[in-house]
Design a protein around this motif. Sequence first.
Motif, PDB file in Angstrom:
ATOM      1  N   GLY A  18       0.219   5.549  -5.909  1.00  0.00           N
ATOM      2  CA  GLY A  18       0.065   4.201  -5.465  1.00  0.00           C
ATOM      3  C   GLY A  18       0.422   3.361  -6.476  1.00  0.00           C
ATOM      4  N   MET A  19      -1.402   3.304  -7.271  1.00  0.00           N
ATOM      5  CA  MET A  19      -0.757   2.084  -7.696  1.00  0.00           C
ATOM      6  C   MET A  19       0.022   2.398  -9.205  1.00  0.00           C
ATOM      7  SD  MET A  19      -3.661   0.241  -7.718  1.00  0.00           S
ATOM      8  CE  MET A  19      -3.883  -0.750  -9.406  1.00  0.00           C
ATOM      9  N   GLU A  20       0.911   2.823  -9.144  1.00  0.00           N
ATOM     10  CA  GLU A  20       2.131   2.523 -10.012  1.00  0.00           C
ATOM     11  C   GLU A  20       2.846   2.681  -9.578  1.00  0.00           C
ATOM     12  OE1 GLU A  20       4.144   3.818 -13.867  1.00  0.00           O
ATOM     13  OE2 GLU A  20       1.700   3.964 -13.374  1.00  0.00           O
ATOM     14  N   LEU A  21       3.135   2.675  -8.517  1.00  0.00           N
ATOM     15  CA  LEU A  21       4.401   2.080  -7.415  1.00  0.00           C
ATOM     16  C   LEU A  21       4.026   0.697  -7.543  1.00  0.00           C
ATOM     17  CD1 LEU A  21       5.263   5.297  -5.248  1.00  0.00           C
ATOM     18  CD2 LEU A  21       6.417   4.941  -7.209  1.00  0.00           C
ATOM     19  N   ALA A  22       3.521   0.660  -6.831  1.00  0.00           N
ATOM     20  CA  ALA A  22       2.832  -0.998  -6.272  1.00  0.00           C
ATOM     21  C   ALA A  22       2.990  -2.065  -7.503  1.00  0.00           C
ATOM     22  CB  ALA A  22       1.777  -0.968  -5.892  1.00  0.00           C
ATOM     23  N   LYS A  61      10.750 -13.456  -9.329  1.00  0.00           N
ATOM     24  CA  LYS A  61      10.621 -14.748  -8.629  1.00  0.00           C
ATOM     25  C   LYS A  61       9.761 -15.444  -9.215  1.00  0.00           C
ATOM     26  CE  LYS A  61       8.792 -12.259  -5.024  1.00  0.00           C
ATOM     27  NZ  LYS A  61       8.765 -11.682  -3.720  1.00  0.00           N
ATOM     28  N   GLY A  62       8.301 -15.572 -10.354  1.00  0.00           N
ATOM     29  CA  GLY A  62       8.052 -15.869 -11.055  1.00  0.00           C
ATOM     30  C   GLY A  62       6.421 -15.929 -10.694  1.00  0.00           C
ATOM     31  N   SER A  63       5.696 -15.120  -9.723  1.00  0.00           N
ATOM     32  CA  SER A  63       5.624 -14.956  -8.714  1.00  0.00           C
ATOM     33  C   SER A  63       5.103 -14.205  -7.187  1.00  0.00           C
ATOM     34  CB  SER A  63       4.926 -16.521  -7.703  1.00  0.00           C
ATOM     35  OG  SER A  63       5.626 -17.118  -6.845  1.00  0.00           O
ATOM     36  N   LEU A  64       3.807 -14.247  -6.875  1.00  0.00           N
ATOM     37  CA  LEU A  64       3.975 -12.832  -5.739  1.00  0.00           C
ATOM     38  C   LEU A  64       3.153 -13.838  -4.416  1.00  0.00           C
ATOM     39  CD1 LEU A  64       1.103 -10.292  -7.639  1.00  0.00           C
ATOM     40  CD2 LEU A  64       4.253 -10.486  -6.975  1.00  0.00           C
ATOM     41  N   ASP A  65       4.593 -12.593  -3.080  1.00  0.00           N
ATOM     42  CA  ASP A  65       4.342 -13.585  -1.977  1.00  0.00           C
ATOM     43  C   ASP A  65       4.121 -12.430  -0.569  1.00  0.00           C
ATOM     44  OD1 ASP A  65       6.351 -12.150  -1.353  1.00  0.00           O
ATOM     45  OD2 ASP A  65       7.978 -14.098  -1.785  1.00  0.00           O
ATOM     46  N   ALA A  66       3.659 -13.103  -0.057  1.00  0.00           N
ATOM     47  CA  ALA A  66       3.680 -12.097   1.445  1.00  0.00           C
ATOM     48  C   ALA A  66       4.653 -10.997   1.504  1.00  0.00           C
ATOM     49  CB  ALA A  66       3.257 -13.210   2.923  1.00  0.00           C
ATOM     50  N   SER A  67       5.492 -11.451   1.058  1.00  0.00           N
ATOM     51  CA  SER A  67       6.263  -9.979   1.412  1.00  0.00           C
ATOM     52  C   SER A  67       5.565  -8.778   0.016  1.00  0.00           C
ATOM     53  CB  SER A  67       7.630  -9.701   1.120  1.00  0.00           C
ATOM     54  OG  SER A  67       7.827 -10.381  -0.452  1.00  0.00           O
ATOM     55  N   ASP A  68       5.289  -8.943  -0.995  1.00  0.00           N
ATOM     56  CA  ASP A  68       4.760  -8.889  -1.710  1.00  0.00           C
ATOM     57  C   ASP A  68       3.509  -7.916  -1.479  1.00  0.00           C
ATOM     58  OD1 ASP A  68       7.085  -9.321  -3.939  1.00  0.00           O
ATOM     59  OD2 ASP A  68       5.866 -10.719  -3.853  1.00  0.00           O
ATOM     60  N   ALA A  69       2.845  -8.553  -0.847  1.00  0.00           N
ATOM     61  CA  ALA A  69       1.439  -7.978  -0.219  1.00  0.00           C
ATOM     62  C   ALA A  69       1.589  -7.387   0.960  1.00  0.00           C
ATOM     63  CB  ALA A  69       0.347  -9.310   0.069  1.00  0.00           C
ATOM     64  N   ALA A  70       2.615  -7.088   1.668  1.00  0.00           N
ATOM     65  CA  ALA A  70       3.184  -6.529   2.768  1.00  0.00           C
ATOM     66  C   ALA A  70       3.456  -5.205   2.542  1.00  0.00           C
ATOM     67  CB  ALA A  70       3.668  -6.737   3.802  1.00  0.00           C
ATOM     68  N   PHE A  71       4.071  -4.702   1.439  1.00  0.00           N
ATOM     69  CA  PHE A  71       4.470  -4.009   0.384  1.00  0.00           C
ATOM     70  C   PHE A  71       3.405  -2.576   0.400  1.00  0.00           C
ATOM     71  CE2 PHE A  71       5.458  -1.200  -2.946  1.00  0.00           C
ATOM     72  CZ  PHE A  71       6.832  -0.561  -2.966  1.00  0.00           C
ATOM     73  N   VAL A  72       2.151  -4.014  -0.945  1.00  0.00           N
ATOM     74  CA  VAL A  72       1.261  -2.962  -1.199  1.00  0.00           C
ATOM     75  C   VAL A  72       0.801  -2.655   0.630  1.00  0.00           C
ATOM     76  CG1 VAL A  72      -0.652  -2.649  -2.593  1.00  0.00           C
ATOM     77  CG2 VAL A  72       1.116  -4.263  -2.841  1.00  0.00           C
ATOM     78  N   LYS A 126       1.262  -1.691   2.937  1.00  0.00           N
ATOM     79  CA  LYS A 126       1.980  -0.433   3.182  1.00  0.00           C
ATOM     80  C   LYS A 126       2.616   0.490   2.735  1.00  0.00           C
ATOM     81  CE  LYS A 126       6.938   0.690   5.136  1.00  0.00           C
ATOM     82  NZ  LYS A 126       8.545   0.463   5.186  1.00  0.00           N
ATOM     83  N   LEU A 127       2.102   0.663   1.109  1.00  0.00           N
ATOM     84  CA  LEU A 127       2.510   1.816   0.968  1.00  0.00           C
ATOM     85  C   LEU A 127       1.425   2.345   0.204  1.00  0.00           C
ATOM     86  CD1 LEU A 127       3.520   3.520  -1.444  1.00  0.00           C
ATOM     87  CD2 LEU A 127       3.196   1.382  -3.812  1.00  0.00           C
ATOM     88  N   ALA A 128      -0.514   1.217   0.511  1.00  0.00           N
ATOM     89  CA  ALA A 128      -1.598   1.410   0.762  1.00  0.00           C
ATOM     90  C   ALA A 128      -1.991   2.527   2.100  1.00  0.00           C
ATOM     91  CB  ALA A 128      -2.326   1.048   0.790  1.00  0.00           C
ATOM     92  N   ALA A 129      -1.733   1.923   3.419  1.00  0.00           N
ATOM     93  CA  ALA A 129      -1.351   3.326   4.700  1.00  0.00           C
ATOM     94  C   ALA A 129      -0.598   4.017   4.643  1.00  0.00           C
ATOM     95  CB  ALA A 129      -0.923   1.902   5.992  1.00  0.00           C
ATOM     96  N   GLU A 130       0.571   4.192   3.872  1.00  0.00           N
ATOM     97  CA  GLU A 130       1.030   5.721   3.639  1.00  0.00           C
ATOM     98  C   GLU A 130       0.740   6.176   3.054  1.00  0.00           C
ATOM     99  OE1 GLU A 130       5.447   6.988   4.247  1.00  0.00           O
ATOM    100  OE2 GLU A 130       3.484   6.556   5.580  1.00  0.00           O
ATOM    101  N   LEU A 131      -0.493   5.735   1.759  1.00  0.00           N
ATOM    102  CA  LEU A 131      -0.433   7.329   0.800  1.00  0.00           C
ATOM    103  C   LEU A 131      -2.476   7.343   1.583  1.00  0.00           C
ATOM    104  CD1 LEU A 131       0.228   5.690  -1.848  1.00  0.00           C
ATOM    105  CD2 LEU A 131       0.802   7.946  -1.855  1.00  0.00           C
ATOM    106  N   GLU A 132      -2.925   6.340   2.710  1.00  0.00           N
ATOM    107  CA  GLU A 132      -4.513   6.348   3.073  1.00  0.00           C
ATOM    108  C   GLU A 132      -5.632   6.840   2.222  1.00  0.00           C
ATOM    109  OE1 GLU A 132      -5.028   9.730   5.515  1.00  0.00           O
ATOM    110  OE2 GLU A 132      -2.895   9.277   7.083  1.00  0.00           O
ATOM    111  N   VAL A 133      -4.660   5.469   1.038  1.00  0.00           N
ATOM    112  CA  VAL A 133      -6.134   4.766  -0.362  1.00  0.00           C
ATOM    113  C   VAL A 133      -6.603   3.146  -0.097  1.00  0.00           C
ATOM    114  CG1 VAL A 133      -5.325   6.919  -1.434  1.00  0.00           C
ATOM    115  CG2 VAL A 133      -4.116   4.963  -1.567  1.00  0.00           C
TER     116      VAL A 133
END
Length: 397
Positions: free
Chosen positions: A155-159, A170-181, A183-190
């Motif tokens: 998960g850390m590698e992909l995220a 984009k030069g910065s991270l936004d809500a969509s990036d946080a949502a991706f992380v 979602k990935l954490a939930a999928e991996l249960e970590v």
Amino acid sequence: DAAAETMDPLFARLAKAFAETSMTRAQLGDKGEDDRGEDLFVSADGGDLGILPGSNRATQGLGGVLRHLNNVVDFYEGNGLGENGPVVASSVAYASADINEMQRYDIYKKAFTAFLTTKDRDPEVHARLRAALFKSPAVLNFDDDRAAALRTEVGMELATNYCKHSLATKGSLDASDAAFVDKLAAELEVELENVPLEAKKRILVDRFRLVRTTGHLATDAANIAEVRDAAIAMGIDVGQELGISYDDREAYFSVEVRHLIANEIEAQTGPTKVDSTDAVVETIADLIETYHVQDEIQQKLGKIGAEFADKYLIDSMYALGSDIETTLLLNKLIATAKVVGPDDLRAAMALDYLEDKRNPKLINVYAKSRTHDPERLEVLKIVIEPRPQPTEEEASS
């Protein structure tokens, strides 16, 4: 025994798929397989979680690992082999397939990577594969804590790669990036912590690695300083948090110091002469702390200074007869000595030049010049005045 006989070929196919993840298509073809390995390669360039480049060798054949691991789990589950504790047949199969403990960890990670980076999968297939993956630690003979740690690595590698790409575009991270992380954490249960920081670190490391020597000191120093300043602005310690080797940090430091010395020489000998070196000495001290290159730092500074001073000393010898030119070159040598320290500079300079019989003449020319002052003359003497060499007896004592 019957289970072992059936599981042996299942594990052999899994081992083969795992081994082939490190091979190119050409290497697979050279093995003489009928399918030339084409069915082992899956794209990983799209979908909600498809963030690994499809051409990356790290993703080649991952689909085969996932498929064969799923087959092993299906057999394990379908035959009730987990109902009475660990599978005895598994250890036999691992041995015959030559799969060691670390490789089993890698199989688990690669299978999860393939699962997360394949696009447009049927929801039912997705659910079945996910369930199989969460059951696979029992087949691969490691516990739930180890499995969670391995999923966290995936998960850390992909995220981190995903957020790194977002930062670069984009030069910065936004809500969509946080949502991706999330979602990935939930999928991996970590839990996936500090992903934005890790992404920033990777960008900085990549930028440092992309710095190339152009042969133009000012350009090289500016490029390095730009990345260094970016790290400082992010609150990241260049010397301790980026994993940059000591040799590389020392190389970046040396380029910046050479540029500082060159500028300081110009400042002390140009039309608007500046006598104080306090500012540049303070800047060098800050760079030493930033790059964490304290080991034998005075000797290193002396060697960098000697790159300039040896040339100025040689050129001033050839300029004897032209007092103005000789004095100008000696002023540059003195400026170098004031930055790195006259004793450290002398220790690093070529001994043959320091003991040259022309050096007293150079000191005399400078002493008679209109631009000299006692302090600068004393610095020059420390650096280039010949000193008696110790006798063999003194040297050995």
